[in-house]
Design an enzyme around this catalytic site. Structure first.
Site, PDB file in Angstrom:
ATOM      1  N   LYS A  45      68.364  60.125  69.798  1.00 10.99           N
ATOM      2  CA  LYS A  45      67.124  60.254  68.863  1.00 10.99           C
ATOM      3  C   LYS A  45      66.127  58.941  68.777  1.00 10.99           C
ATOM      4  O   LYS A  45      66.784  58.163  68.901  1.00 10.99           O
ATOM      5  CB  LYS A  45      67.355  60.789  67.475  1.00 10.99           C
ATOM      6  N   CYS A 130      55.217  60.313  70.569  1.00 12.01           N
ATOM      7  CA  CYS A 130      55.538  61.161  69.113  1.00 12.01           C
ATOM      8  C   CYS A 130      54.322  61.765  68.612  1.00 12.01           C
ATOM      9  O   CYS A 130      53.476  60.945  68.255  1.00 12.01           O
ATOM     10  CB  CYS A 130      56.344  60.470  68.369  1.00 12.01           C
TER      11      CYS A 130
HETATM   12  O1  LIG Z   1      58.553  62.435  70.187  1.00 13.66           O
HETATM   13  C1  LIG Z   1      58.766  63.142  69.364  1.00 13.66           C
HETATM   14  N1  LIG Z   1      58.251  64.687  69.747  1.00 13.66           N
HETATM   15  C2  LIG Z   1      58.447  65.538  69.020  1.00 13.66           C
HETATM   16  O2  LIG Z   1      58.111  66.703  69.524  1.00 13.66           O
HETATM   17  N2  LIG Z   1      59.127  65.386  67.659  1.00 13.66           N
HETATM   18  C3  LIG Z   1      59.638  64.115  67.380  1.00 13.66           C
HETATM   19  C4  LIG Z   1      59.665  63.920  65.920  1.00 13.66           C
HETATM   20  O3  LIG Z   1      58.726  64.523  65.262  1.00 13.66           O
HETATM   21  O4  LIG Z   1      60.529  62.992  65.651  1.00 13.66           O
HETATM   22  N3  LIG Z   1      59.198  63.040  68.067  1.00 13.66           N
END
Ligand SMILES: O=C1NC(=O)NC(C(=O)O)N1
Length: 310
Positions: A45, A130
């Site tokens: 993540k 993001c």
């Molecule tokens: O880079 C991102 N892309 C997404 O679609 N969602 C996540 C997030 O919101 O953390 N981050």
């Protein structure tokens, strides 16, 4: 005999499939599930310097044709992921991806300096796209700022690093973005992140709470855009910068199309969230069958060989 192995920046992977950052990669438990699946590797993540709660719930909604999310970068902080991957690296030869994104240039540089000084042996996926942190733009839509950041990064960072990109929608933007990325020793570009700030409505109400329902769109909705971005950058980037294809993958045929467009690795997001890590075995089997039918032994036999109409 069909092989699904691939190489990026000199690192070998025995399978060209992996998770997309944000899906099945929040903690040790989820990362272990991907690590022990048929996937060739995993990406964590996107980490920020310190752990984050993220946006208020509900912030994710699966729908028949895909998903919408406004997670807001909930994560356990860089140290958690860096320490976990460094431990794993002591037990295996696999190369892992560490995703990260600072909420400021200073934070990004500080995190990368910490990684550079560590004995981390994998690759960094710098998330420049993001769409869900309120008030924070998708950085890679601002090319001068992106170029400035990458210039400062590569002044000191020597480990393999790629960037997670938002989808671009204009040929002039493909040209301008590729011109920037070609200036740097990037290991890869990852096309694409979710299509930012979509809106999904149920009856008369939005389906997620943050940002009045605006969120990143994934799944079937975005495959044409993902394939176009993979191919556009495959056509424009120097050969040393590999392409990771992400977006709309739920069958072996989708994997095949991403590779045909030029992808060396294919990431799975929405469909992984829906199906679980057994999807990697299914996709591997379906891709293998397609390759056998077509007489391809390895993905290099057809990678980037998308045909045009005369
Ligand atoms: O880079 C991102 N892309 C997404 O679609 N969602 C996540 C997030 O919101 O953390 N981050």
């Amino acid at each position: 005999m069909v092989l699904l192995n691939t190489t990026i920046a000199g690192y070998e992977f025995d399978n060209c499939l992996m998770n997309a950052a944000g899906v099945c990669c929040y903690d040790h438990e989820e990362l272990t599930m991907v690590d022990q699946s048929s996937a060739g590797t995993f990406v964590t993540k996107s980490a920020t310097k310190t752990s984050r709660e993220g946006n208020p719930l509900p912030r994710y909604q699966a729908v028949p044709l895909g998903s919408i999310n406004s997670m807001g970068l909930p994560n356990l902080g860089l140290d958690y992921y860096l320490d976990y991957v460094r431990q794993l690296e002591k037990q295996t030869k696999k190369t892992y991806f560490l995703s990260m994104t600072g909420l400021s240039k200073e934070e990004t540089l500080e995190m990368l300096k910490q990684v550079e000084l560590s004995d981390f042996k994998g690759m960094v996926e710098l998330n420049l796209s993001c769409p869900n942190v309120p008030g924070k733009p998708q950085l890679a839509y601002d090319l001068p700022t992106t170029e400035n950041l990458l210039t400062e990064v590569f002044a000191f960072f020597t480990k393999p690093l790629g960037v997670k990109l938002p989808p671009y929608f204009d040929i002039a933007h493909f040209d301008a973005a590729a011109e920037v990325y070609n200036k740097f020793p990037l290991a890869f570009v990852n096309c694409v992140n979710s299509i930012g700030n979509g809106l999904i409505i149920n009856d008369e109400t939005v389906v997620i709470k943050p940002k009045n329902g605006f969120g990143g769109i994934g799944g079937d909705y975005i495959k044409p855009t993902a394939l176009a971005n993979v191919h556009a950058f495959y056509q424009r980037l120097k050969p040393s910068i590999k392409i990771i294809g992400t977006g709309g993958v739920k069958t072996g045929r989708d994997v095949f199309e991403h590779i045909l467009c030029g992808a060396s690795m294919v990431q799975v997001g929405t469909a992984l969230e829906k199906e679980g890590v057994e999807i990697f075995a299914r996709l591997s089997q379906e891709l293998t069958e397609i390759m056998q039918e077509k007489g391809y032994q390895t993905i290099e036999d057809f990678r980037g060989k998308l045909q045009y109409l005369a």
